[in-house]
Design an enzyme around this catalytic site. Structure first.
Site, short mmCIF file in Angstrom:
data_model
loop_
_atom_site.label_atom_id
_atom_site.label_comp_id
_atom_site.label_asym_id
_atom_site.label_seq_id
_atom_site.Cartn_x
_atom_site.Cartn_y
_atom_site.Cartn_z
N GLY A 188 0.82 -1.21 0.00
CA GLY A 188 0.00 0.00 0.00
C GLY A 188 0.85 1.25 0.00
CE1 TYR A 231 10.23 -16.60 7.19
CE2 TYR A 231 11.06 -18.66 6.29
CZ TYR A 231 11.17 -17.30 6.45
OH TYR A 231 12.23 -16.63 5.87
#
Length: 420
Positions: A188, A231
C-alpha cells in the site's frame, strides 16, 4: 502572537535553570570527591592504602567516561560515497536492524543513499546499526509493519519477518501477520508513493522439494499445516500479494527467494544449523545432527546475498529469482567442517529427525547469473571463519557480563529444530 520580550524572558529563565542544574551537579560531584578524599585520608592513616593509588582508582574511571563522551561527540562513520540528488535514493528497509537487514543497511549507506530502517526489534537489535545513528543519511524508526507507515521513499526492501524456526514457531500468528498484513501495508505504501518494492521471500516456498536443484518455476511441496507452515505459507501468500498489486495497481515488485545464509550478526541462539554448530563447537558441546545427517544444504555468505538483493532491486526482472549458493554439502559434512575450523574436540550427536525437514535443498541460480550477472563469490570456509570470529567475540562479551540481547525461547521440544 508571542512577543519578542516574552521569548527573551523565557530564554533567560531557561538559562538560569540550566545554570542552577549545572551548579547542583558540580556541588554534588565536589561533595562526592571530598567524601572520597576524607575516606582516603582515613585509609592512609590506618596504613591500608596510599592516597595516591586511591586517587588513581577514582580518576581512571572518570577518564574513561570522558573518552566515551568525546567519542560520542566525534563519532566516525564508515566511508560514504557522495551521490548527486538525482542519483541518491530514499530507501526504506523493514527489518533493517536484523541479521541480513543490517548488512544491507551498511551497503546502501556506504553507496551514498538515504536509508530509513524500520524494525520492531523482535529479533533485530539496535547494536547492529548503531554505528550509523546520527548520520544525516540515516534514520531508525521503532515500528511494527503490521501497522501502516506513512513515509516518502523511492525503494522498499521488505525484509521484516522472523526467519529462524524457534522465533517464528514461538509466535506463529505474529509470523503470519507480519508476512501478510505487513506485506499488504508495504505494498500500500509503495502504491501511494510510487516506490519499487523488493520482497525477501525464501527457499521455504519450495517446502521439502521433489525436484533437485530447485528452479524458480518449481511450485513446491509444502505441508500447509506443519510446524513451519506459518513461515512457508506466509511467504507464499506474500508473493501472491506482490503480483496481485503489480497486475492490478501497477506497483513495481521484485521477489528474491533466499536460500540458507550465514555470517556475523546472526543470533547465537537462533536455532539454525550454522549458529547451532558454531556455538556448540566453541563451547565444547556435542554438535547435534537430526536424523542421519545425509540431508543437504547450500550456504551463502551474507555479503553475497546483499549484493544479489541490490542487483535484483535495480534490475528489470519482476519474476521471482533464487539467491543462494549452489555448492551443496550434507549436514554431517558441514558439522565436521565447523569442528575442524574451530579446532573443537566436540562429538557429533545424532538425534531423531525433525518433522518436515527437507532432505535436499540446492538453488538453481541460472536465472540470477543470466539476468543479474550475480553469483556467490565468498568461499564457504572464508565466510565460516568470519562467522566463527564473530561468535567467539559474542561469547567473550557474555563472559565479561556485557549485556547481549537474546531472542525469546521457542515453545518447542528441545532437539526438534530442523536443519534450516
Amino acid at each position: 502572537m508571542v512577543s519578542k520580550g516574552l521569548l527573551r524572558l523565557v530564554s533567560s529563565v531557561n538559562r538560569r535553570r540550566m545554570k542552577l542544574l549545572l551548579g547542583i551537579a558540580l556541588f554534588a560531584y565536589a561533595a562526592s570527591v571530598w567524601g572520597n578524599f576524607v575516606n582516603m585520608r582515613s585509609i592512609q592513616e590506618n596504613g591500608e592504602l596510599k592516597i595516591e593509588s586511591k586517587i588513581e582508582e577514582i580518576v581512571e574511571p572518570l577518564r574513561e567516561k570522558i573518552r566515551d563522551l568525546e567519542k560520542s561527540f566525534t563519532q566516525k562513520y564508515p566511508p560514504v560515497k557522495f551521490l548527486s540528488e538525482k542519483d541518491r535514493k530514499r530507501i526504506l528497509i523493514t527489518g533493517g536492524a536484523g541479521f541480513v537487514g543490517s548488512h544491507l543497511t551498511d551497503k546502501l549507506m556506504m553507496d551514498g543513499h538515504e536509508v530509513t530502517v524500520v524494525d520492531n526489534f523482535f529479533t533485530g537489535r539496535k547494536r547492529n546499526v548503531e554505528h550509523w545513528i546520527g548520520h544525516e543519511n540515516f534514520e531508525l524508526i521503532n515500528h511494527d509493519v503490521v501497522e501502516p507507515l506513512y513515509i516518502e521513499v523511492d525503494q522498499i526492501y521488505h525484509l521484516a519477518s522472523p526467519a529462524s524456526p524457534p522465533n517464528y514457531m514461538y509466535n506463529p500468528i505474529k509470523t503470519l501477520k507480519t508476512n501478510t498484513i505487513g506485506t499488504l501495508n508495504m505494498l500500500g505504501l509503495a502504491k501511494r508513493v510510487g516506490a519499487r518494492l523488493l520482497l525477501a521471500s525464501t527457499s521455504e516456498v519450495y517446502g521439502d522439494p521433489e525436484v533437485h536443484p530447485q528452479s524458480e518455476d518449481y511450485w513446491g511441496h509444502v505441508n500447509p499445516i506443519g510446524p513451519r507452515a506459518c513461515y512457508d505459507e506466509g511467504k507464499r501468500v506474500a508473493e501472491t500479494m506482490c503480483y496481485a498489486y503489480m497486475k492490478q495497481e501497477g506497483v513495481e515488485v521484485r521477489v528474491a527467494r533466499i536460500f540458507n545464509t550465514f555470517g556475523p550478526r546472526m543470533h547465537m541462539n537462533d536455532g539454525r544449523v550454522v549458529s547451532n554448530f558454531i556455538l556448540q563447537a566453541l563451547q565444547g558441546e556435542p554438535l547435534t545432527v537430526y536424523g542421519s545427517g545425509s540431508q543437504t544444504r547450500a550456504f551463502q555468505y551474507v555479503s553475497d546475498l546483499v549484493n544479489g538483493l541490490v542487483a535484483l532491486m535495480n534490475s528489470n526482472v519482476s519474476s521471482p529469482v533464487n539467491l543462494g549458493n549452489p555448492e551443496e554439502h550434507t549436514i554431517l559434512e558441514f558439522a565436521q567442517l565447523i569442528k575442524n575450523l574451530v579446532g573443537s574436540g566436540s562429538e557429533i550427536q545424532f538425534l531423531s529427525e525433525a518433522q518436515d525437514d527437507p532432505q535436499k535443498r540446492k538453488p538453481d541460480i541460472k536465472k540470477a547469473k543470466l539476468m543479474l550477472g550475480w553469483e556467490p563469490v565468498v568461499p564457504l570456509e572464508e565466510g565460516l571463519n568470519k562467522a566463527i570470529h564473530y561468535f567467539r567475540k559474542e561469547l567473550e562479551y557474555q563472559a565479561n557480563n556485557q549485556y547481549i540481547p537474546k531472542p525469546k525461547p521457542a515453545r518447542v521440544k528441545k532437539g526438534r529444530t530442523r536443519h534450516s
